[in-house]
Design an enzyme around this catalytic site. Structure first.
Site, PDB file in Angstrom:
ATOM      1  N   ASP A  58      14.800 -10.616  -4.889  1.00  0.00           N
ATOM      2  CA  ASP A  58      13.453 -10.033  -4.821  1.00  0.00           C
ATOM      3  C   ASP A  58      13.521  -8.691  -4.112  1.00  0.00           C
ATOM      4  OD1 ASP A  58      10.638  -9.923  -5.188  1.00  0.00           O
ATOM      5  OD2 ASP A  58      10.373 -10.414  -3.089  1.00  0.00           O
ATOM      6  N   SER A  59      12.473  -7.884  -4.322  1.00  0.00           N
ATOM      7  CA  SER A  59      12.389  -6.606  -3.625  1.00  0.00           C
ATOM      8  C   SER A  59      12.213  -6.818  -2.124  1.00  0.00           C
ATOM      9  CB  SER A  59      11.216  -5.806  -4.182  1.00  0.00           C
ATOM     10  OG  SER A  59      10.032  -6.579  -4.076  1.00  0.00           O
ATOM     11  N   CYS A  84      11.465 -11.332  -8.596  1.00  0.00           N
ATOM     12  CA  CYS A  84      10.549 -10.196  -8.524  1.00  0.00           C
ATOM     13  C   CYS A  84       9.986  -9.882  -9.921  1.00  0.00           C
ATOM     14  CB  CYS A  84      11.330  -8.994  -7.992  1.00  0.00           C
ATOM     15  SG  CYS A  84      10.377  -7.494  -7.843  1.00  0.00           S
ATOM     16  N   GLU A  86       1.933  -8.478   3.502  1.00  0.00           N
ATOM     17  CA  GLU A  86       3.077  -8.193   4.392  1.00  0.00           C
ATOM     18  C   GLU A  86       2.606  -7.856   5.805  1.00  0.00           C
ATOM     19  OE1 GLU A  86       6.476  -6.279   3.046  1.00  0.00           O
ATOM     20  OE2 GLU A  86       6.638  -7.831   1.515  1.00  0.00           O
ATOM     21  N   CYS A 143       3.111 -11.596  -9.574  1.00  0.00           N
ATOM     22  CA  CYS A 143       3.766 -10.950  -8.430  1.00  0.00           C
ATOM     23  C   CYS A 143       4.187 -12.041  -7.453  1.00  0.00           C
ATOM     24  CB  CYS A 143       2.791  -9.992  -7.754  1.00  0.00           C
ATOM     25  SG  CYS A 143       3.401  -9.303  -6.199  1.00  0.00           S
ATOM     26  N   HIS A 203       4.232 -12.216  -4.311  1.00  0.00           N
ATOM     27  CA  HIS A 203       3.436 -12.424  -3.095  1.00  0.00           C
ATOM     28  C   HIS A 203       2.141 -13.201  -3.340  1.00  0.00           C
ATOM     29  CE1 HIS A 203       6.101  -9.313  -1.721  1.00  0.00           C
ATOM     30  NE2 HIS A 203       5.553  -9.260  -0.522  1.00  0.00           N
TER      31      HIS A 203
HETATM   32  N1  DGL Z   1       8.269  -8.557  -5.584  1.00  0.00           N
HETATM   33  C1  DGL Z   1       7.298  -7.702  -6.214  1.00  0.00           C
HETATM   34  C2  DGL Z   1       6.797  -8.349  -7.507  1.00  0.00           C
HETATM   35  O1  DGL Z   1       6.888  -9.543  -7.717  1.00  0.00           O
HETATM   36  C3  DGL Z   1       6.148  -7.395  -5.299  1.00  0.00           C
HETATM   37  C4  DGL Z   1       6.517  -6.498  -4.134  1.00  0.00           C
HETATM   38  C5  DGL Z   1       6.946  -5.109  -4.547  1.00  0.00           C
HETATM   39  O2  DGL Z   1       6.102  -4.332  -5.040  1.00  0.00           O
HETATM   40  O3  DGL Z   1       8.108  -4.812  -4.368  1.00  0.00           O
HETATM   41  O4  DGL Z   1       6.314  -7.655  -8.348  1.00  0.00           O
END
Ligand code: DGL
Length: 260
Positions: A6-7, A69, A148, A180, A182
């Site tokens: 993930d990011s 992600c 976050e 997403c 989150h």
């Molecule tokens: N992990 C990203 C997603 O699922 C969300 C956070 C980001 O923008 O890096 O799209």
């Protein structure tokens, strides 16, 4: 090893149910916290960053990588699969698209700017039979920073959600994809704003989809490793990472920091 990329922290929402469903498998979680968020980045950058993490995960023993992600799944997955034809890299969009594509009515998608712009959900939903005219996407750039910052129950979150969900309400949309990593953390608030809607997210779909995938790919299943190993990698601050994991998902972890 199964790599979960993930990011940042958000992919832990997908990692947690995966690790619970497959307690014996070996997993590495990789969060590119130093360069998060990806959702406001350009496609080329999203590809390059994701590719670096994927290369690191393969070098460190992964047989299979899941891009938890959504932004990376939308903007980088196909290019990575093309560049690494002998490697196994999966995303999170197709399993959800398959599940919801046959539903009646308009499907609402809430996602990052980059995911919306990629059109990847539209493409996959169309592929599995859903009419393009019955898909409505909303980019929600304020949600990840609020989550976050620990502001899940703050009035700013309520305000942002009202704004983003308003178009869904106006169109009486009954099926919503949380596109997403989150957003599962605010699923209950979204549900209370839209009590009649059915909400679909990766944590409730990906573990079963991985089980199906492995039952069709026994050669990978055999090589994954079944020692119950867990490694957590971050490119950011390991202390912040473990605090997020503890506070929001009640997972106790000791992440290792790496520099890509
Ligand atoms: N992990 C990203 C997603 O699922 C969300 C956070 C980001 O923008 O890096 O799209």
């Amino acid at each position: 090893m199964i790599g979960v990329f993930d990011s940042g922290y958000g992919g832990l929402t997908v990692f947690k149910p995966l690790a619970e469903k497959f307690p014996k498998y070996d997993f590495i979680y990789f969060g590119d916290n130093a360069r998060t968020p990806y959702g406001s980045r350009e496609p080329q950058e999203i590809y390059e960053f994701t590719r670096q993490a994927v290369d690191w995960l393969f070098k460190n023993g992964c047989e299979l990588i899941i891009l938890a992600c959504n932004t990376a799944s939308s903007q980088a997955l196909r290019k990575i699969q093309h560049a690494l034809p002998d490697k196994k890299v999966l995303g999170v969009l197709i399993p959800i698209a398959k599940k919801v594509a046959t539903l009646e009515g308009t499907i609402g998608i809430l996602a990052t700017q980059a995911t919306v712009e990629s059109g990847a959900y539209l493409r996959e939903l169309k592929k599995y039979g859903h009419p393009m005219s019955k898909i409505f996407q909303v980019a929600a750039p304020k949600l990840v920073p609020l989550i976050e910052a620990g502001m899940i129950y703050h009035s700013a979150m309520k305000e942002a959600l009202r704004r983003y969900l308003d178009p869904f309400k106006k169109q009486n949309i009954k099926n919503i994809i949380l596109g997403c990593t989150h957003y599962p953390l605010i699923k209950n608030i979204i549900q209370s704003e839209m009590p009649d809607a059915q909400i679909f997210d990766s944590p409730s779909v990906i573990p079963v989809s991985l089980e199906n995938y492995l039952s069709r790919h026994l050669e990978i299943k055999k090589r994954i490793g079944s020692n119950g190993l867990r490694r957590y990698i971050t490119t950011g601050d390991p202390e912040k990472f473990s605090k997020f994991a503890k506070d929001l998902l009640n997972i106790k972890i000791a992440p290792e920091k790496i520099i890509l």
